[in-house]
Design a protein around this motif. Structure first.
Motif, PDB file in Angstrom:
ATOM      1  N   TRP A  15       0.831  -1.204   0.000  1.00 57.28           N
ATOM      2  CA  TRP A  15       0.000   0.000   0.000  1.00 57.28           C
ATOM      3  C   TRP A  15       0.867   1.256   0.000  1.00 57.28           C
ATOM      4  CZ3 TRP A  15      -4.322   2.089  -1.181  1.00 57.28           C
ATOM      5  CH2 TRP A  15      -4.716   3.290  -0.606  1.00 57.28           C
ATOM      6  N   ASN A  16       1.981   1.214   0.780  1.00 59.97           N
ATOM      7  CA  ASN A  16       2.865   2.364   0.816  1.00 59.97           C
ATOM      8  C   ASN A  16       3.498   2.611  -0.546  1.00 59.97           C
ATOM      9  OD1 ASN A  16       2.359   2.813   3.518  1.00 59.97           O
ATOM     10  ND2 ASN A  16       4.070   1.546   4.207  1.00 59.97           N
ATOM     11  N   ALA A  17       3.906   1.539  -1.244  1.00 59.68           N
ATOM     12  CA  ALA A  17       4.511   1.684  -2.571  1.00 59.68           C
ATOM     13  C   ALA A  17       3.513   2.257  -3.568  1.00 59.68           C
ATOM     14  CB  ALA A  17       5.030   0.328  -3.056  1.00 59.68           C
ATOM     15  N   GLU A  18       2.276   1.734  -3.541  1.00 57.63           N
ATOM     16  CA  GLU A  18       1.259   2.239  -4.448  1.00 57.63           C
ATOM     17  C   GLU A  18       0.906   3.689  -4.136  1.00 57.63           C
ATOM     18  OE1 GLU A  18      -1.927  -0.490  -4.088  1.00 57.63           O
ATOM     19  OE2 GLU A  18      -1.020  -1.993  -5.411  1.00 57.63           O
ATOM     20  N   THR A  19       0.886   4.020  -2.842  1.00 57.93           N
ATOM     21  CA  THR A  19       0.579   5.395  -2.444  1.00 57.93           C
ATOM     22  C   THR A  19       1.645   6.354  -2.955  1.00 57.93           C
ATOM     23  OG1 THR A  19      -0.510   4.585  -0.452  1.00 57.93           O
ATOM     24  CG2 THR A  19       0.110   6.910  -0.491  1.00 57.93           C
ATOM     25  N   ILE A  20       2.913   5.928  -2.864  1.00 61.81           N
ATOM     26  CA  ILE A  20       4.004   6.777  -3.349  1.00 61.81           C
ATOM     27  C   ILE A  20       3.893   7.003  -4.847  1.00 61.81           C
ATOM     28  CG2 ILE A  20       6.494   6.848  -3.708  1.00 61.81           C
ATOM     29  CD1 ILE A  20       6.794   5.423  -1.021  1.00 61.81           C
ATOM     30  N   LEU A  21       3.571   5.935  -5.587  1.00 65.47           N
ATOM     31  CA  LEU A  21       3.434   6.070  -7.041  1.00 65.47           C
ATOM     32  C   LEU A  21       2.277   7.001  -7.401  1.00 65.47           C
ATOM     33  CD1 LEU A  21       4.024   2.382  -8.215  1.00 65.47           C
ATOM     34  CD2 LEU A  21       5.574   4.322  -8.443  1.00 65.47           C
ATOM     35  N   ILE A  22       1.172   6.880  -6.681  1.00 66.38           N
ATOM     36  CA  ILE A  22       0.026   7.757  -6.936  1.00 66.38           C
ATOM     37  C   ILE A  22       0.381   9.210  -6.632  1.00 66.38           C
ATOM     38  CG2 ILE A  22      -2.300   8.347  -6.162  1.00 66.38           C
ATOM     39  CD1 ILE A  22      -2.764   5.349  -5.727  1.00 66.38           C
ATOM     40  N   LEU A  23       1.089   9.417  -5.518  1.00 67.49           N
ATOM     41  CA  LEU A  23       1.478  10.778  -5.156  1.00 67.49           C
ATOM     42  C   LEU A  23       2.439  11.372  -6.181  1.00 67.49           C
ATOM     43  CD1 LEU A  23       1.967  10.451  -1.286  1.00 67.49           C
ATOM     44  CD2 LEU A  23       0.102  11.578  -2.509  1.00 67.49           C
ATOM     45  N   ILE A  24       3.337  10.542  -6.715  1.00 69.58           N
ATOM     46  CA  ILE A  24       4.261  11.026  -7.754  1.00 69.58           C
ATOM     47  C   ILE A  24       3.479  11.471  -8.992  1.00 69.58           C
ATOM     48  CG2 ILE A  24       6.053  10.313  -9.385  1.00 69.58           C
ATOM     49  CD1 ILE A  24       7.198   8.545  -7.182  1.00 69.58           C
ATOM     50  N   ALA A  28       3.213  15.262 -10.411  1.00 67.32           N
ATOM     51  CA  ALA A  28       3.578  15.558 -11.796  1.00 67.32           C
ATOM     52  C   ALA A  28       2.477  16.351 -12.495  1.00 67.32           C
ATOM     53  CB  ALA A  28       3.858  14.260 -12.552  1.00 67.32           C
ATOM     54  N   LEU A  29       1.226  16.005 -12.257  1.00 72.40           N
ATOM     55  CA  LEU A  29       0.114  16.743 -12.858  1.00 72.40           C
ATOM     56  C   LEU A  29       0.000  18.151 -12.274  1.00 72.40           C
ATOM     57  CD1 LEU A  29      -2.628  13.958 -13.019  1.00 72.40           C
ATOM     58  CD2 LEU A  29      -1.453  15.017 -14.940  1.00 72.40           C
ATOM     59  N   VAL A  30       0.308  18.283 -10.991  1.00 74.78           N
ATOM     60  CA  VAL A  30       0.246  19.609 -10.368  1.00 74.78           C
ATOM     61  C   VAL A  30       1.317  20.530 -10.936  1.00 74.78           C
ATOM     62  CG1 VAL A  30       0.577  20.854  -8.192  1.00 74.78           C
ATOM     63  CG2 VAL A  30      -0.830  18.787  -8.247  1.00 74.78           C
ATOM     64  N   LEU A  31       2.505  19.991 -11.182  1.00 77.43           N
ATOM     65  CA  LEU A  31       3.607  20.802 -11.684  1.00 77.43           C
ATOM     66  C   LEU A  31       3.609  20.944 -13.201  1.00 77.43           C
ATOM     67  CD1 LEU A  31       6.518  19.448  -9.430  1.00 77.43           C
ATOM     68  CD2 LEU A  31       5.143  21.502  -9.102  1.00 77.43           C
TER      69      LEU A  31
END
Length: 327
Positions: A15-24, A28-31
Motif C-alpha cells: 500500500w505504501n509503494a502504491e501510495t508513493i506512485l500515486i502521489l508522484i 507531476a500533474l500539479v507541476l
C-alpha cells in the motif's frame, strides 16, 4: 499469528509503494502547467476521462459502443446551454451535462443491450446518429455554428475560472475524482460481476445475476462519466459543436482505448495522451494527422495486440512487477 503479522506487513508495504506512485503522478500533474501549455493538458485530461469511461463499458463489461459521442457531445451541449443561457455556475452546468448524458445512456443502453455482438454495436451507432441529426435541427444547439462564447464563470461563486491555472486545477480535480470513481467501480462487487459477464455471460446468468440490469447499469455509468468529460471540454474550450457528437468522435475514443490497452485502468489515459499529442503536434505540419495516427494504430495492432500498456502488463517485466507487488 506470525504469518498473519507478516501478511499484514506485506500489505502495508504494498500500500505504501502504491501510495508513493500515486502521489508522484499527482505531483507531476500539479507541476505540469509550469512546463506545458495548460489548455493542452486540460484537453488531454478531458479525452483521457472520456476514454476511461468508454473502457468501463468495453474493457470491463465487454460491450462495444460506436455511439459514445452522443454522451460526450450531448453533455457538452447541455453544459454549454445551461451555463450560457440559464446562467448556472460551472459546477452546476457540468452536473446538468452529466445528468443529460446519463439519461441518454439509459435510453440508448436500454435498446442496445437487448441484442448482442455486432447488432448491439450497430444500434448504438444508429441511435447516436439520430442524436447527431437532432443536434443539427434543435434550436438550442445553433446548428452548424454550435454554441460559442461559453462563459467559464466562477466556481461555487468564488473562484474565477477565467484564470488558466484556476481552470486547470478544477479540471485536474474532476479528472482525479472521475478516475477514482472508475477505480472504485471496477474493484467493487459490482465490477466483479461486470467482469464475469464479460468472460462468460451464460455462467453469470446461471448464477442468478440479472445480466440485463448490470449491463444497463454499466451503460449508464459509462455515459455519465463520458458526459462529465464532455461538460469539462465545453468549459475548457468555451464552445460545443457538431464535431463533439459526430461518429468520428466515437471512432476516436475507440482508437484511444485500443492503443492504450483494453481492460486496463491507465491504458486509455496513455492512449488519449498519445492521440491528442499527435493531433497537436501535426496540426501545423503538412502530414495529415489521420494518416500518421492510422499508421501508428496498424503498428500497434500488429505488434501490441493488447495495446501498449496491456503488452507492458503481459511482458516479463510486468509479470515481475506484479509478482513483487503480491509478495
Amino acid at each position: 499469528m506470525q504469518q498473519a503479522t507478516a501478511t499484514a506487513a506485506a500489505k502495508r508495504k504494498r500500500w505504501n509503494a502504491e501510495t508513493i506512485l500515486i502521489l508522484i503522478g499527482v505531483v507531476a500533474l500539479v507541476l505540469a502547467p509550469l512546463h506545458f501549455y495548460p489548455v493542452f493538458l486540460m484537453k488531454v485530461m478531458c479525452f483521457a476521462l472520456f476514454a476511461c469511461a468508454f473502457n468501463l463499458l468495453l474493457g470491463y463489461t465487454g460491450i462495444l459502443s460506436f455511439g459514445h459521442a452522443a454522451f460526450f457531445g450531448g453533455a457538452a451541449y447541455f453544459t454549454a446551454h445551461a451555463v450560457k443561457e440559464w446562467g448556472l455556475t460551472p459546477e452546476l452546468g457540468v452536473l446538468v451535462g452529466v445528468i443529460g448524458a446519463a439519461f441518454l445512456g439509459l435510453v440508448i443502453g436500454f435498446l442496445a443491450i437487448r441484442r448482442q455482438g455486432i447488432y448491439s454495436t450497430m444500434i448504438t451507432l444508429a441511435l447516436s446518429q439520430m442524436f447527431f441529426f437532432f443536434c443539427v435541427q434543435a434550436p438550442f444547439t445553433h446548428g452548424e455554428d454550435g454554441i460559442q462564447g461559453i462563459p467559464r464563470g466562477h466556481l461555487f461563486g468564488l473562484i474565477d475560472l477565467k484564470e488558466p491555472l484556476h481552470m486547470y486545477f478544477f479540471v485536474l480535480s474532476v479528472f482525479l475524482l472521475g478516475m477514482l470513481a472508475i477505480w472504485r467501480i471496477v474493484n467493487s462487487p459490482f465490477g466483479m460481476i461486470l467482469k464475469s459477464i464479460r468472460e462468460n455471460e451464460n455462467r453469470a446468468i446461471s448464477l442468478g445475476y440479472s445480466v440485463t440490469r448490470y449491463k444497463l447499469g454499466a451503460f449508464v455509468m459509462s455515459a455519465a462519466l463520458a458526459g462529465l468529460a464532455g461538460g469539462l471540454k465545453a468549459l475548457v474550450f468555451q464552445f460545443a459543436t457538431l464535431t463533439d457528437v459526430s461518429w468520428q468522435m466515437s471512432g476516436e475514443v475507440v482508437l484511444m482505448t485500443l492503443l492504450g490497452g483494453i481492460g486496463t485502468l491507465v491504458g486509455p489515459v496513455f492512449g488519449a495522451a498519445l492521440v491528442t499529442t499527435l493531433g497537436n503536434y501535426f496540426a501545423t505540419s503538412e502530414l495529415p494527422v489521420t494518416l500518421v495516427t492510422g499508421i501508428i494504430f496498424m503498428v500497434c495492432v500488429l505488434i501490441f495486440r493488447r495495446g501498449i500498456i496491456g503488452e507492458l502488463y503481459a511482458s516479463r517485466l510486468g509479470r515481475k512487477i506484479e509478482h513483487a507487488r503480491d509478495e
